[in-house]
Design an enzyme around this catalytic site. Structure first.
Site, PDB file in Angstrom:
ATOM      1  N   PRO A   1       0.819  -1.219   0.000  1.00 60.04           N
ATOM      2  CA  PRO A   1       0.000   0.000   0.000  1.00 60.04           C
ATOM      3  C   PRO A   1       0.854   1.272   0.000  1.00 60.04           C
ATOM      4  O   PRO A   1       0.501   2.252  -0.632  1.00 60.04           O
ATOM      5  CB  PRO A   1      -0.818  -0.127   1.293  1.00 60.04           C
ATOM      6  CG  PRO A   1      -0.896  -1.601   1.543  1.00 60.04           C
ATOM      7  CD  PRO A   1       0.396  -2.175   1.044  1.00 60.04           C
TER       8      PRO A   1
ATOM      9  N   ALA B   1       4.209   1.283  -0.977  1.00 59.33           N
ATOM     10  CA  ALA B   1       5.450   1.078  -1.732  1.00 59.33           C
ATOM     11  C   ALA B   1       5.158   0.401  -3.061  1.00 59.33           C
ATOM     12  O   ALA B   1       4.949  -0.816  -3.118  1.00 59.33           O
ATOM     13  CB  ALA B   1       6.421   0.219  -0.913  1.00 59.33           C
ATOM     14  N   GLY B   2       5.107   1.213  -4.105  1.00 55.77           N
ATOM     15  CA  GLY B   2       4.938   0.683  -5.460  1.00 55.77           C
ATOM     16  C   GLY B   2       6.156   1.084  -6.268  1.00 55.77           C
ATOM     17  O   GLY B   2       7.136   0.345  -6.368  1.00 55.77           O
TER      18      GLY B   2
ATOM     19  N   THR C   1      -1.403 -10.132  -8.635  1.00 49.99           N
ATOM     20  CA  THR C   1      -2.110 -10.903  -9.662  1.00 49.99           C
ATOM     21  C   THR C   1      -1.781 -12.388  -9.526  1.00 49.99           C
ATOM     22  O   THR C   1      -0.608 -12.744  -9.328  1.00 49.99           O
ATOM     23  CB  THR C   1      -1.689 -10.385 -11.065  1.00 49.99           C
ATOM     24  OG1 THR C   1      -1.997  -8.997 -11.129  1.00 49.99           O
ATOM     25  CG2 THR C   1      -2.434 -11.117 -12.172  1.00 49.99           C
TER      26      THR C   1
ATOM     27  N   GLY D   1     -18.582   5.009 -32.182  1.00 44.62           N
ATOM     28  CA  GLY D   1     -19.606   5.944 -31.716  1.00 44.62           C
ATOM     29  C   GLY D   1     -20.265   5.417 -30.451  1.00 44.62           C
ATOM     30  O   GLY D   1     -19.621   4.740 -29.632  1.00 44.62           O
TER      31      GLY D   1
ATOM     32  N   GLU E   1       3.646  -2.936 -13.585  1.00 42.13           N
ATOM     33  CA  GLU E   1       5.057  -3.300 -13.810  1.00 42.13           C
ATOM     34  C   GLU E   1       5.937  -2.076 -14.030  1.00 42.13           C
ATOM     35  O   GLU E   1       6.796  -2.049 -14.902  1.00 42.13           O
ATOM     36  CB  GLU E   1       5.179  -4.286 -14.970  1.00 42.13           C
ATOM     37  CG  GLU E   1       4.251  -5.455 -14.756  1.00 42.13           C
ATOM     38  CD  GLU E   1       4.791  -6.800 -15.152  1.00 42.13           C
ATOM     39  OE1 GLU E   1       5.996  -6.925 -15.400  1.00 42.13           O
ATOM     40  OE2 GLU E   1       3.984  -7.729 -15.171  1.00 42.13           O
TER      41      GLU E   1
ATOM     42  N   GLU F   1       5.824   6.862 -15.767  1.00 46.14           N
ATOM     43  CA  GLU F   1       6.770   7.844 -15.225  1.00 46.14           C
ATOM     44  C   GLU F   1       8.064   7.119 -14.816  1.00 46.14           C
ATOM     45  O   GLU F   1       9.170   7.620 -15.069  1.00 46.14           O
ATOM     46  CB  GLU F   1       6.162   8.560 -14.004  1.00 46.14           C
ATOM     47  CG  GLU F   1       5.008   9.518 -14.320  1.00 46.14           C
ATOM     48  CD  GLU F   1       3.693   8.807 -14.661  1.00 46.14           C
ATOM     49  OE1 GLU F   1       3.541   7.625 -14.299  1.00 46.14           O
ATOM     50  OE2 GLU F   1       2.835   9.435 -15.302  1.00 46.14           O
TER      51      GLU F   1
END
Ligand SMILES: Cc1cc2nc3c(=O)[nH]c(=O)nc-3n(C[C@H](O)[C@H](O)[C@H](O)COP(=O)(O)OP(=O)(O)OC[C@H]3O[C@@H](n4cnc5c(N)ncnc54)[C@H](O)[C@@H]3O)c2cc1C
Length: 382
Positions: A128, A130-131, A158, A342, A366, A370
């Site tokens: 939560p 630390a990505g 995952t 459309g 992954e 940025e």
């Protein structure tokens, strides 16, 4: 460079494409709307050897090149990006840490069932808090008699919560070196381990048939023989698995874009406005031409990164470039595809809306785009 597939790679592509069209396509929309990971499809791919695509035959896989893997993944994602992501997460970050850094005993015990398609692999890095900033992760492993005690939480993981998941390979802090820098270890946690619990399946904007959850570790005992590689080498292991993961997400992006283009092209040829198929309007033709051109540009970057890996050359910068470019192409192509449909494309009942929803995460997972730019800039010498 010549990116022509070898005979083996071509056969692999045919196998995957046929499976995707025959088995995945008919059920893809239902699994997505039901928000269910269709593990029966992954098991079916396992029976064809496809769950061990990047794993050598010695460990139960089929030993494909990265280029063959990329071709196969693009074909799968063209049909269904969501099932394709479950497959690719298993095939790269879910399996490669064991292949690249595990002992032979660990490969036999945990990698072989993954490669033979009996189990699904998962990779537990993100938390939560630390990505992108991996070094600030808080999950901690403390040495005890015969092993380690693991405490903490992982976010958005995952493949850990399906009926064919084996467990998860987890990165945890194990202390600090003499200079006070944190040290990290990589730990195999099996499903059912005492103190290891899973949160409910998370509900994303897309990738609804891939299983993503938070994981919780409360004094989980991990025996010494479930530490992957040297304690202290965990971060390097995870980062190198992510380098291949970036080529994988680039290929997934290519397939997502190619699938949306295919749907938009077919629709433009059959849907009429002002008494003629909309494909006859130059404005629509230009959209389709731009979409196809961008996909081709991203495809060349992706195959280039794959070719470098296959040649044993450094590919970090090119993998980051491929992931950055291909994911941007995917998000812009799916948007243009919906525009071509459309109102019909805006409705969740349409396949193209599913592709639209599945694309956004490609710019996040992954390593966000940025972070890809930071990696590229560093490789440029900044
Ligand atoms: C569907 C899904 C599946 C996933 N599966 C897995 C999995 O299997 N295993 C796993 O470990 N993780 C998984 N993740 C996590 C994913 O890798 C992270 O979400 C991603 O790395 C970003 O981390 P974060 O969400 O913590 O965002 P943060 O790192 O908090 O970033 C928030 C924003 O700040 C930006 N930012 C952060 N630092 C910088 C910087 N230095 N410079 C510029 N901008 C910056 C980011 O680019 C982003 O825009 C999954 C995520 C999703 C959505």
């Amino acid at each position: 460079m010549d990116f022509t597939l070898t005979e083996f790679e071509g056969e692999l592509l045919d196998l995957g494409r046929t499976y995707a069209e025959r088995e995945i396509a008919p059920v893809a929309a239902k699994a997505w709307h039901d928000e269910r990971c269709p593990t029966e499809l992954l098991r079916g791919m396992g029976e064809l050897g496809l769950l061990g695509t990047l794993i050598p035959e010695k460990w139960g896989g089929i030993g494909s090149t990265t280029a063959g893997y990329v071709a196969l993944l693009e074909a799968l994602a063209t049909v269904d990006p969501s099932v394709a992501t479950a497959w690719q997460a298993h095939s790269t970050i879910g399996s490669l840490p064991l292949l690249l850094f595990g002992s032979d005993e660990q490969r036999e015990r945990w990698l072989r069932p993954l490669a033979e398609g009996r189990q699904l692999g998962a990779f537990g890095l993100t938390e939560p808090g630390a990505g992108s900033d991996v070094r600030s992760l808080r999950t901690r492993a403390t040495q005890v008699a015969g092993g380690w005690k693991l405490n903490g939480q992982k976010a958005f993981i995952t493949n850990a919560g399906t009926d064919m998941s084996f467990g998860v390979t987890v990165l945890a802090k194990i202390g600090a070196d003499d200079g006070g820098k944190p040290r990290f270890g990589s730990f195999i946690v099996e499903k059912g381990a005492e103190g290891y619990t899973l949160g409910p399946k998370l509900r994303g904007i897309g990738w609804k048939s891939a299983d993503t959850r938070d994981l919780f570790f409360d004094d989980v005992f991990v025996p010494d023989d479930q530490v992957v590689g040297e304690p202290g080498g965990g971060l390097g292991q995870f980062l190198s698995a992510l380098e291949v993961g970036r080529i994988s997400v680039a290929a997934l992006s290519l397939g997502t874009a190619a699938g949306a283009l295919r749907l938009a092209l077919a629709y433009a040829k059959q849907h009429e406005a002002f008494g003629t198929p909309i494909a006859n309007f130059q404005a629509i033709q230009f959209k389709l031409a731009d979409m196809a051109t961008e996909i081709e540009a991203a495809r060349w970057l992706t195959y280039y990164a794959a070719a470098l890996r296959d040649a044993g050359k450094p590919f970090k910068k090119e993998a980051a470039m491929a992931k950055l470019k291909a994911s941007q192409v995917a998000t812009s192509v799916v948007s243009e595809a919906v525009q071509i449909f459309g109102g019909a494309g805006y409705m969740l009942e349409s396949d193209v809306a599913r592709f639209y929803c599945d694309a956004k995460v490609l710019e996040i997972g992954e390593g966000t785009n940025e972070i890809q730019r930071l990696v590229i800039a560093r490789e440029l010498g900044c």
